[in-house]
Write an enzyme that holds these catalytic residues in place. Structure first.
Site, PDB file in Angstrom:
ATOM      1  N   THR A 127     -20.832   8.534  -2.838  1.00 28.72           N
ATOM      2  CA  THR A 127     -19.898   9.617  -3.108  1.00 28.72           C
ATOM      3  C   THR A 127     -20.542  10.794  -3.820  1.00 28.72           C
ATOM      4  O   THR A 127     -21.577  10.651  -4.468  1.00 28.72           O
ATOM      5  CB  THR A 127     -18.715   9.081  -3.960  1.00 28.72           C
ATOM      6  OG1 THR A 127     -17.814  10.151  -4.264  1.00 28.72           O
ATOM      7  CG2 THR A 127     -19.210   8.469  -5.265  1.00 28.72           C
ATOM      8  N   ASP A 181     -17.690   6.698   1.393  1.00 24.66           N
ATOM      9  CA  ASP A 181     -17.319   7.936   0.736  1.00 24.66           C
ATOM     10  C   ASP A 181     -15.937   7.704   0.109  1.00 24.66           C
ATOM     11  O   ASP A 181     -15.188   6.820   0.539  1.00 24.66           O
ATOM     12  CB  ASP A 181     -17.272   9.046   1.785  1.00 24.66           C
ATOM     13  CG  ASP A 181     -16.669  10.328   1.255  1.00 24.66           C
ATOM     14  OD1 ASP A 181     -17.136  10.811   0.218  1.00 24.66           O
ATOM     15  OD2 ASP A 181     -15.718  10.832   1.886  1.00 24.66           O
ATOM     16  N   ASN A 211     -21.507  16.282   3.432  1.00 23.64           N
ATOM     17  CA  ASN A 211     -22.426  15.516   2.584  1.00 23.64           C
ATOM     18  C   ASN A 211     -22.570  14.059   3.031  1.00 23.64           C
ATOM     19  O   ASN A 211     -23.356  13.314   2.467  1.00 23.64           O
ATOM     20  CB  ASN A 211     -22.037  15.599   1.098  1.00 23.64           C
ATOM     21  CG  ASN A 211     -20.674  15.002   0.792  1.00 23.64           C
ATOM     22  OD1 ASN A 211     -19.886  14.705   1.684  1.00 23.64           O
ATOM     23  ND2 ASN A 211     -20.384  14.846  -0.482  1.00 23.64           N
ATOM     24  N   ASP A 241     -13.348  10.549  -1.458  1.00 22.09           N
ATOM     25  CA  ASP A 241     -12.317  11.527  -1.118  1.00 22.09           C
ATOM     26  C   ASP A 241     -12.279  11.801   0.379  1.00 22.09           C
ATOM     27  O   ASP A 241     -13.295  12.127   0.987  1.00 22.09           O
ATOM     28  CB  ASP A 241     -12.552  12.823  -1.892  1.00 22.09           C
ATOM     29  CG  ASP A 241     -12.468  12.598  -3.390  1.00 22.09           C
ATOM     30  OD1 ASP A 241     -11.349  12.486  -3.907  1.00 22.09           O
ATOM     31  OD2 ASP A 241     -13.540  12.497  -4.030  1.00 22.09           O
ATOM     32  N   ASP A 255     -16.341  11.702   5.859  1.00 23.51           N
ATOM     33  CA  ASP A 255     -15.538  12.743   6.517  1.00 23.51           C
ATOM     34  C   ASP A 255     -16.124  14.142   6.404  1.00 23.51           C
ATOM     35  O   ASP A 255     -15.645  15.060   7.057  1.00 23.51           O
ATOM     36  CB  ASP A 255     -14.127  12.756   5.922  1.00 23.51           C
ATOM     37  CG  ASP A 255     -14.104  13.283   4.490  1.00 23.51           C
ATOM     38  OD1 ASP A 255     -14.950  12.843   3.682  1.00 23.51           O
ATOM     39  OD2 ASP A 255     -13.262  14.131   4.172  1.00 23.51           O
ATOM     40  N   SER A 256     -17.158  14.324   5.554  1.00 23.65           N
ATOM     41  CA  SER A 256     -17.619  15.687   5.263  1.00 23.65           C
ATOM     42  C   SER A 256     -19.118  15.852   5.448  1.00 23.65           C
ATOM     43  O   SER A 256     -19.858  14.887   5.655  1.00 23.65           O
ATOM     44  CB  SER A 256     -17.245  16.066   3.822  1.00 23.65           C
ATOM     45  OG  SER A 256     -15.844  16.122   3.674  1.00 23.65           O
ATOM     46  N   LYS A 276     -26.976  11.242  -0.064  1.00 20.05           N
ATOM     47  CA  LYS A 276     -26.364   9.913   0.033  1.00 20.05           C
ATOM     48  C   LYS A 276     -27.280   8.975   0.811  1.00 20.05           C
ATOM     49  O   LYS A 276     -27.389   7.790   0.492  1.00 20.05           O
ATOM     50  CB  LYS A 276     -25.001  10.009   0.717  1.00 20.05           C
ATOM     51  CG  LYS A 276     -23.929  10.704  -0.115  1.00 20.05           C
ATOM     52  CD  LYS A 276     -22.581  10.651   0.583  1.00 20.05           C
ATOM     53  CE  LYS A 276     -21.502  11.345  -0.233  1.00 20.05           C
ATOM     54  NZ  LYS A 276     -20.160  11.208   0.373  1.00 20.05           N
TER      55      LYS A 276
END
Length: 254
Positions: A51, A17, A205, A19, A202-203, A179
């Site tokens: 991403t 990923d 998605n 961001d 980190d998120s 993803k």
């Protein structure tokens, strides 16, 4: 050269990923992280992005690292075999885009979309935009309740994948486009299995990919849910978390 041959990587593909993961909060890739990415490449490991960004905002990072590997962009709605070599695009139906746009507009929330031609925000949106093909549509709000209500409505349609890359947004694509689905296609292209993949994120998605990968790595700055479903956790995006994970889990160096 013997040193390169002696060091064996545990995983063959690193799916990153951007961001909050590869990038610091200043949207930079640190020198330490670059060094370990190159070390992985030198030892035969493929490095790729997975991403929510599109080519418009990921291309520069691809170039900066000099990567010639496949890329999964827009949460799986766009897959590249390598620079300039498009593999696949998954478009939202145009009437669906009209309906999502109407919901965002009527509720006064900000929105954006990724088409082949552009990344377009609500300030630049014109009627002509409805004649374009969109791979991902996003809606943002500072009110969690509003986002939850919109998500519930969209999911009732039964045709959409709805996730988020931050607590203040939602990212919408065709159902089944994630993803994870993108990285699975890359594995097929490279003759690998998902057990060969170490994925970092980190998120929300990133969740499906982290669960499906051979090793799912959560960033210390990640959402609590991501940390709860990941196999392991690394340092934050500002503390070379990606570099530390490569060293520890790909090459098993303490």
């Amino acid at each position: 050269m013997n040193m390169v041959q002696q060091v064996k990587a545990k995983y063959k593909l690193i799916a990153l990923d951007l961001d909050g993961t590869l990038l610091t909060d200043e949207k930079q890739i640190t020198q330490e992280t670059k060094r370990w990415l190159q070390y992985a490449i030198d030892h035969g490991v493929k490095v790729m992005f997975s991403t929510g960004r599109g080519l418009q905002t990921a291309q520069g990072l691809w170039d900066e690292l000099g990567l010639d590997s496949p890329m999964v962009l827009l949460n799986g709605a766009e897959i590249w075999e390598g620079p300039g070599r498009l593999k696949k695009r998954v478009f939202l139906p145009r009437d669906t885009v009209r309906n999502i746009h109407a919901i965002a507009s009527e509720r006064g929330e900000w929105y954006w979309g990724y088409s082949v031609e552009s990344l377009t925000g609500d300030k630049e949106w014109t009627p002509e935009m409805f004649e374009r093909d969109w791979m991902k549509f996003g809606i943002g709000s500072h009110e969690q309740q509003k986002l939850a209500e919109i998500k519930e409505e969209l999911l009732r349609w039964g045709t959409l994948e709805v996730t988020r890359s931050a607590p203040t947004n939602m990212e919408i694509s065709v159902k089944g486009t994630t993803k994870e689905s993108g990285v699975q296609e890359v594995c097929q292209m490279l003759g690998l299995s998902m057990s060969d993949v170490i994925a970092m994120g980190d998120s929300d998605n990133d969740a499906k990919l982290l669960k499906a990968a051979g090793l799912g790595v959560a960033m210390a700055n990640g959402e609590d849910y991501i940390k709860s479903i990941a196999d392991v956790m690394t340092a934050t995006n500002n503390e070379d978390g990606v570099a530390q994970a490569i060293r520890k889990y790909v090459f098993q160096m303490e």
